[in-house]
Design a protein around this motif. Structure first.
Motif, mmCIF file in Angstrom:
data_model
loop_
_atom_site.group_PDB
_atom_site.id
_atom_site.type_symbol
_atom_site.label_atom_id
_atom_site.label_comp_id
_atom_site.label_asym_id
_atom_site.label_seq_id
_atom_site.Cartn_x
_atom_site.Cartn_y
_atom_site.Cartn_z
ATOM 1 N N ARG A 1 2.055 3.460 -4.670
ATOM 2 C CA ARG A 1 1.784 2.304 -5.508
ATOM 3 C C ARG A 1 2.404 1.072 -4.874
ATOM 4 O O ARG A 1 3.531 1.095 -4.388
ATOM 5 N N MET A 2 1.647 0.006 -4.869
ATOM 6 C CA MET A 2 2.187 -1.249 -4.376
ATOM 7 C C MET A 2 2.736 -2.030 -5.571
ATOM 8 O O MET A 2 3.750 -1.671 -6.108
ATOM 9 N N ARG A 3 2.026 -3.028 -6.034
ATOM 10 C CA ARG A 3 2.559 -3.794 -7.168
ATOM 11 C C ARG A 3 1.664 -3.715 -8.402
ATOM 12 O O ARG A 3 1.913 -4.401 -9.384
ATOM 13 N N GLN A 4 0.640 -2.885 -8.338
ATOM 14 C CA GLN A 4 -0.294 -2.851 -9.461
ATOM 15 C C GLN A 4 0.335 -2.211 -10.697
ATOM 16 O O GLN A 4 1.150 -1.299 -10.603
ATOM 17 N N ASP A 5 -0.052 -2.715 -11.860
ATOM 18 C CA ASP A 5 0.456 -2.171 -13.125
ATOM 19 C C ASP A 5 -0.159 -0.816 -13.428
ATOM 20 O O ASP A 5 0.481 0.043 -14.033
ATOM 21 N N SER A 6 -1.413 -0.629 -13.039
ATOM 22 C CA SER A 6 -2.108 0.635 -13.281
ATOM 23 C C SER A 6 -2.547 1.229 -11.944
ATOM 24 O O SER A 6 -3.005 0.506 -11.050
ATOM 25 N N ILE A 7 -2.391 2.554 -11.822
ATOM 26 C CA ILE A 7 -2.844 3.227 -10.605
ATOM 27 C C ILE A 7 -4.087 4.065 -10.863
ATOM 28 O O ILE A 7 -4.541 4.785 -9.975
ATOM 29 N N ALA A 8 -4.658 3.968 -12.065
ATOM 30 C CA ALA A 8 -5.743 4.864 -12.444
ATOM 31 C C ALA A 8 -6.943 4.764 -11.498
ATOM 32 O O ALA A 8 -7.504 5.786 -11.070
ATOM 33 N N GLU A 9 -7.348 3.543 -11.143
ATOM 34 C CA GLU A 9 -8.532 3.397 -10.311
ATOM 35 C C GLU A 9 -8.278 3.935 -8.902
ATOM 36 O O GLU A 9 -9.125 4.629 -8.327
ATOM 37 N N HIS A 10 -7.131 3.638 -8.355
ATOM 38 C CA HIS A 10 -6.790 4.133 -7.019
ATOM 39 C C HIS A 10 -6.672 5.665 -7.018
ATOM 40 O O HIS A 10 -7.214 6.345 -6.132
ATOM 41 N N PHE A 11 -5.954 6.193 -8.006
ATOM 42 C CA PHE A 11 -5.764 7.644 -8.038
ATOM 43 C C PHE A 11 -7.089 8.353 -8.296
ATOM 44 O O PHE A 11 -7.340 9.439 -7.749
ATOM 45 N N GLY A 12 -7.933 7.730 -9.099
ATOM 46 C CA GLY A 12 -9.253 8.314 -9.336
ATOM 47 C C GLY A 12 -10.068 8.409 -8.066
ATOM 48 O O GLY A 12 -10.806 9.384 -7.842
ATOM 49 N N ALA A 13 -9.945 7.393 -7.196
ATOM 50 C CA ALA A 13 -10.659 7.434 -5.915
ATOM 51 C C ALA A 13 -10.165 8.600 -5.064
ATOM 52 O O ALA A 13 -10.958 9.286 -4.393
#
Length: 300
Positions: free
Chosen positions: A140-152
């Protein structure tokens, strides 16, 4: 400490999903340069580093942590791992991470978008010479949510490019987000004697059967630049009692945090490799653990 029969197996084992690893592994960040972080300092001696990697595996290391963005002007950690160890032993688990991005000149770029993560995964596959990755951590960088990245990444797991998934530099809410999407086998966060901010995450991972893999556990406040010169009197006292180095005590303390805690010390120095692995056999008393966890302490 006697190093006659050093083995990574001395620290015990843990399952990353269905992959059994010895709890003391090897971090590849320092393979590419001497004098600090992976992208700083002078290029590492190629033959020496390849020798260190081969010796690590000979001594039982079967968990190597790396990333495609671990490169300096003349060295790539993934390429060094490929050159040293391919064809890979069947029991070797190579974990990598995606999210951060560097351009060809080495400058840090904007963190990868979700649709760019496949390219980062494929870059790791090419450099390592693999057709799938054992474990990919989303850093994780600075994003509040990781859902979209983790979903990818979960889609790439479903496609067979990735076997297991983990997360790095996260808070409890990010772990919950990820677990709602796909199984998480490990969490990588900064943690050490003088960086205890993630103690709740350590306990949470234990309760969930998830590996906790701390980074900078030796470097402490020095971070990616390497271990700071000063050590607390507590660390020095425990080190003296065991005939060990402060770095070994830091590693031992890390491993004593729970059977699910894995250590990934890294070095390009063959002597430091032996010292790191020997720390897996150190057994600290309850009194020593209490002493090490006292806040502050004189720096000497």
């Amino acid at each position: 400490m006697a190093h006659d029969t050093v083995s990574a197996a001395d620290a015990g084992t843990w399952l990353l999903g269905d992959l059994k690893v010895n709890r003391i592994g090897f971090g590849a960040m320092r393979l590419t340069g001497d004098g600090g972080a992976f992208h700083l300092g002078t290029p590492s001696d190629r033959s020496r580093v390849i020798g260190v990697l081969r010796r690590a595996v000979e001594l039982g290391v079967n968990h190597i942590d790396t990333a495609a963005f671990y490169f300096s002007r003349l060295r790539s950690a993934n390429e060094l791992i490929n050159s040293a160890l391919a064809p890979y032993p069947d029991d070797l688990v190579i974990a990598t991470k995606v999210g951060p991005a560097r351009d060809a000149s080495g400058e840090w770029a904007t963190a990868a978008r979700p649709d760019e993560l496949r390219g980062q995964v494929e870059e790791n596959l090419r450099q390592l010479g693999r057709d799938h990755l054992d474990l990919v951590n989303l850093r994780r960088m600075r994003q509040d949510s990781i859902a979209e990245h983790f979903g990818a990444l979960a889609e790439l797991r479903d496609a067979g490019l990735i076997r297991h998934l983990g997360v790095s530099h996260v808070r409890p809410e990010h772990l919950a987000e990820a677990e709602a999407i796909a199984p998480v086998v490990c969490v990588q966060n900064r943690y050490g004697i003088d960086a205890p901010a993630h103690e709740a995450m350590v306990r949470d991972c234990a309760a969930r059967g998830i590996a906790f893999v701390p980074f900078y556990s030796i470097a402490g406040q020095g971070g990616e630049a390497g271990a700071a010169g000063a050590e607390s009197e507590q660390v020095l006292a425990v080190a003296a009692a065991h005939g060990a180095s402060p770095a070994q005590i830091r590693l031992a303390w890390t491993l004593h945090q729970g059977a699910h805690v894995l250590a990934i010390p890294g070095t390009g120095n063959p002597d430091h490799l032996i010292d790191n692995l020997a720390a897996g056999a150190l057994r600290l008393t309850d009194e020593e653990m209490t002493l090490l966890e006292q806040p502050g302490g004189p720096q000497v």
